[in-house]
Design a protein around this motif. Structure first.
Motif, PDB file in Angstrom:
ATOM      1  N   LYS A 209       0.828  -1.201   0.000  1.00 20.75           N
ATOM      2  CA  LYS A 209       0.000   0.000   0.000  1.00 20.75           C
ATOM      3  C   LYS A 209       0.864   1.254   0.000  1.00 20.75           C
ATOM      4  O   LYS A 209       0.536   2.241  -0.683  1.00 20.75           O
ATOM      5  N   PHE A 210       1.949   1.223   0.728  1.00 25.53           N
ATOM      6  CA  PHE A 210       2.837   2.383   0.767  1.00 25.53           C
ATOM      7  C   PHE A 210       3.445   2.632  -0.606  1.00 25.53           C
ATOM      8  O   PHE A 210       3.507   3.781  -1.072  1.00 25.53           O
ATOM      9  N   LEU A 211       3.909   1.584  -1.270  1.00 23.03           N
ATOM     10  CA  LEU A 211       4.545   1.740  -2.579  1.00 23.03           C
ATOM     11  C   LEU A 211       3.562   2.239  -3.630  1.00 23.03           C
ATOM     12  O   LEU A 211       3.938   3.027  -4.514  1.00 23.03           O
ATOM     13  N   THR A 212       2.321   1.802  -3.565  1.00 27.13           N
ATOM     14  CA  THR A 212       1.343   2.167  -4.592  1.00 27.13           C
ATOM     15  C   THR A 212       0.625   3.475  -4.303  1.00 27.13           C
ATOM     16  O   THR A 212       0.267   4.217  -5.235  1.00 27.13           O
ATOM     17  N   ASP A 213       0.406   3.794  -3.024  1.00 27.48           N
ATOM     18  CA  ASP A 213      -0.429   4.946  -2.685  1.00 27.48           C
ATOM     19  C   ASP A 213       0.317   6.116  -2.048  1.00 27.48           C
ATOM     20  O   ASP A 213      -0.170   7.252  -2.109  1.00 27.48           O
ATOM     21  N   GLU A 214       1.467   5.865  -1.424  1.00 20.92           N
ATOM     22  CA  GLU A 214       2.094   6.904  -0.624  1.00 20.92           C
ATOM     23  C   GLU A 214       3.444   7.385  -1.149  1.00 20.92           C
ATOM     24  O   GLU A 214       3.766   8.562  -1.032  1.00 20.92           O
ATOM     25  N   LEU A 215       4.240   6.498  -1.720  1.00 19.05           N
ATOM     26  CA  LEU A 215       5.621   6.836  -2.050  1.00 19.05           C
ATOM     27  C   LEU A 215       5.725   8.019  -3.000  1.00 19.05           C
ATOM     28  O   LEU A 215       6.566   8.911  -2.806  1.00 19.05           O
ATOM     29  N   ASP A 216       4.888   8.053  -4.027  1.00 21.66           N
ATOM     30  CA  ASP A 216       4.971   9.128  -5.021  1.00 21.66           C
ATOM     31  C   ASP A 216       4.681  10.502  -4.426  1.00 21.66           C
ATOM     32  O   ASP A 216       5.084  11.523  -4.990  1.00 21.66           O
ATOM     33  N   LYS A 217       3.979  10.550  -3.284  1.00 22.13           N
ATOM     34  CA  LYS A 217       3.692  11.829  -2.644  1.00 22.13           C
ATOM     35  C   LYS A 217       4.946  12.451  -2.042  1.00 22.13           C
ATOM     36  O   LYS A 217       5.016  13.672  -1.856  1.00 22.13           O
ATOM     37  N   HIS A 218       5.922  11.612  -1.699  1.00 25.16           N
ATOM     38  CA  HIS A 218       7.132  12.088  -1.041  1.00 25.16           C
ATOM     39  C   HIS A 218       8.338  12.107  -1.984  1.00 25.16           C
ATOM     40  O   HIS A 218       9.152  13.029  -1.925  1.00 25.16           O
ATOM     41  N   THR A 219       8.465  11.086  -2.796  1.00 23.99           N
ATOM     42  CA  THR A 219       9.576  10.985  -3.740  1.00 23.99           C
ATOM     43  C   THR A 219       8.992  10.857  -5.142  1.00 23.99           C
ATOM     44  O   THR A 219       8.350   9.848  -5.447  1.00 23.99           O
ATOM     45  N   PRO A 220       9.149  11.867  -5.997  1.00 21.28           N
ATOM     46  CA  PRO A 220       8.518  11.832  -7.319  1.00 21.28           C
ATOM     47  C   PRO A 220       8.955  10.627  -8.141  1.00 21.28           C
ATOM     48  O   PRO A 220      10.056  10.095  -7.975  1.00 21.28           O
ATOM     49  N   ARG A 221       8.077  10.204  -9.033  1.00 21.76           N
ATOM     50  CA  ARG A 221       8.331   9.020  -9.840  1.00 21.76           C
ATOM     51  C   ARG A 221       9.572   9.171 -10.714  1.00 21.76           C
ATOM     52  O   ARG A 221      10.235   8.195 -11.049  1.00 21.76           O
ATOM     53  N   GLU A 222       9.897  10.404 -11.098  1.00 18.34           N
ATOM     54  CA  GLU A 222      11.070  10.612 -11.956  1.00 18.34           C
ATOM     55  C   GLU A 222      12.379  10.565 -11.183  1.00 18.34           C
ATOM     56  O   GLU A 222      13.467  10.660 -11.782  1.00 18.34           O
ATOM     57  N   ALA A 223      12.305  10.409  -9.881  1.00 19.45           N
ATOM     58  CA  ALA A 223      13.527  10.288  -9.085  1.00 19.45           C
ATOM     59  C   ALA A 223      14.249   8.980  -9.404  1.00 19.45           C
ATOM     60  O   ALA A 223      13.648   7.999  -9.848  1.00 19.45           O
ATOM     61  N   LEU A 224      15.551   8.988  -9.180  1.00 21.23           N
ATOM     62  CA  LEU A 224      16.330   7.764  -9.352  1.00 21.23           C
ATOM     63  C   LEU A 224      16.061   6.856  -8.158  1.00 21.23           C
ATOM     64  O   LEU A 224      16.292   7.242  -7.007  1.00 21.23           O
ATOM     65  N   ARG A 225      15.565   5.658  -8.419  1.00 24.40           N
ATOM     66  CA  ARG A 225      15.242   4.717  -7.354  1.00 24.40           C
ATOM     67  C   ARG A 225      16.124   3.487  -7.493  1.00 24.40           C
ATOM     68  O   ARG A 225      16.116   2.811  -8.515  1.00 24.40           O
ATOM     69  N   LEU A 237      26.699   3.703  -6.482  1.00 23.81           N
ATOM     70  CA  LEU A 237      26.215   5.056  -6.687  1.00 23.81           C
ATOM     71  C   LEU A 237      27.342   5.991  -7.097  1.00 23.81           C
ATOM     72  O   LEU A 237      27.154   6.905  -7.906  1.00 23.81           O
ATOM     73  N   SER A 238      28.531   5.771  -6.540  1.00 25.50           N
ATOM     74  CA  SER A 238      29.674   6.623  -6.867  1.00 25.50           C
ATOM     75  C   SER A 238      30.097   6.480  -8.323  1.00 25.50           C
ATOM     76  O   SER A 238      30.808   7.327  -8.856  1.00 25.50           O
ATOM     77  N   GLN A 239      29.675   5.399  -8.993  1.00 28.12           N
ATOM     78  CA  GLN A 239      30.022   5.174 -10.386  1.00 28.12           C
ATOM     79  C   GLN A 239      28.960   5.707 -11.346  1.00 28.12           C
ATOM     80  O   GLN A 239      29.113   5.617 -12.561  1.00 28.12           O
ATOM     81  N   MET A 240      27.875   6.264 -10.804  1.00 24.44           N
ATOM     82  CA  MET A 240      26.783   6.738 -11.632  1.00 24.44           C
ATOM     83  C   MET A 240      26.837   8.252 -11.787  1.00 24.44           C
ATOM     84  O   MET A 240      27.290   8.973 -10.889  1.00 24.44           O
ATOM     85  N   ASN A 241      26.405   8.737 -12.933  1.00 24.97           N
ATOM     86  CA  ASN A 241      26.337  10.171 -13.176  1.00 24.97           C
ATOM     87  C   ASN A 241      25.034  10.710 -12.584  1.00 24.97           C
ATOM     88  O   ASN A 241      23.953  10.504 -13.120  1.00 24.97           O
ATOM     89  N   LEU A 242      25.149  11.414 -11.463  1.00 19.31           N
ATOM     90  CA  LEU A 242      23.969  11.884 -10.748  1.00 19.31           C
ATOM     91  C   LEU A 242      23.780  13.391 -10.877  1.00 19.31           C
ATOM     92  O   LEU A 242      22.997  13.982 -10.141  1.00 19.31           O
ATOM     93  N   GLY A 243      24.503  13.992 -11.830  1.00 19.87           N
ATOM     94  CA  GLY A 243      24.474  15.450 -11.934  1.00 19.87           C
ATOM     95  C   GLY A 243      23.092  16.033 -12.159  1.00 19.87           C
ATOM     96  O   GLY A 243      22.753  17.077 -11.604  1.00 19.87           O
ATOM     97  N   ASP A 244      22.263  15.425 -12.981  1.00 16.07           N
ATOM     98  CA  ASP A 244      20.942  15.951 -13.306  1.00 16.07           C
ATOM     99  C   ASP A 244      19.821  15.318 -12.486  1.00 16.07           C
ATOM    100  O   ASP A 244      18.646  15.628 -12.707  1.00 16.07           O
TER     101      ASP A 244
END
Length: 256
Positions: A209-225, A237-244
């Protein structure tokens, strides 16, 4: 009362509230014996020592006209005098919880072992840490240490959820009480010294329920998950380009 084996300094903790295993006070007055100081700083097993504060935080109601007075029985005052060894007129980093940061707060030493802080000009940090953590609730003993650790690392949101291998009784443990959580988070902020903003905490006993109904309210879907998983062949994570990337959500599964 707080056990003598503490790893952080809660706001307003009194010296006479530090007790040994038998409930006897081991700190009386502002002067703490060297043996007690070494005991509090000891590490290993359950004997977690006091850490040096990188910023002394106070609550908003402790501030009056830019001044903060901490008496000799306040452990923050004792820490400033005996661990940081600040002299009269010296300056320390201070802050108001969920408020401004003060990098040049002037210390006046009182005769009773207390201190007075003249906060001066402050800076309000607007940027919320862009990293959020989704955490399957571990054992209470582990969780009690993680609250302050997560705050000191700098996260915006902490989502604590149920999952396979998570005992339901963990959610009713003392470390999941709102006052205990906030106390530990503030302690972590004092240790890091970088922020005064208390991370937002969301607790859910229903993962789906949290993943389907609540998570997007706090962390937008376009965020890197991403999912934290052990293994040398996986990208870090240190090997990924996180600039944008505006927000990052790191999910950590239950302890096996």
């Amino acid at each position: 009362m707080k056990s003598g084996r503490v790893s952080f300094i809660p706001l307003g903790l009194r010296l006479n509230e530090i007790v040994d295993r038998r409930g006897r006070s081991i700190c009386r007055g502002a002067k703490v014996p060297e043996s007690v100081r070494r005991y509090l700083q000891s590490v290993g097993g359950e004997a977690r020592g006091l850490v040096a504060l990188n910023r002394v935080l106070v609550s908003g109601d402790e501030v009056s006209d830019g001044l903060v007075t901490l008496d000799g029985e306040d452990l923050r005052a004792w820490h400033v005098r005996n661990i940081l060894k600040v002299e009269d007129g010296g300056r320390i980093r201070a802050g108001v919880v969920d408020g401004e940061l003060f990098d040049e707060a002037e210390v006046t030493l009182g005769e009773d072992g207390g201190i007075r802080l003249e906060l001066g000009a402050g800076v309000l940090v607007d940027d919320v840490p862009r990293v959020d953590v989704l955490l399957a609730l571990p054992r209470p003993g582990v969780m009690s240490r993680m609250w302050s650790a997560l705050a000191s690392l700098g996260v915006g949101n902490i989502f604590v959820v149920n999952a396979y291998r998570v005992e339901k009784t963990y959610f009713s443990s003392k470390v999941m009480r709102e006052d205990e959580i906030r106390e530990a988070l503030v302690a972590g902020l004092m240790q890091s010294g970088c922020d005064s903003r208390v991370p937002n905490v969301v607790i859910s006993k229903q993962l789906k329920k949290f993943l389907t109904d609540e998570l997007d309210k706090h962390t937008p879907r376009e965020a890197l998950r991403v999912v934290g998983h052990p293994g040398s062949d996986l990208k870090r994570l240190s090997q990924m380009n996180l600039g944008d990337v505006k927000r990052i959500l790191v999910a950590i599964g239950p302890v096996s």
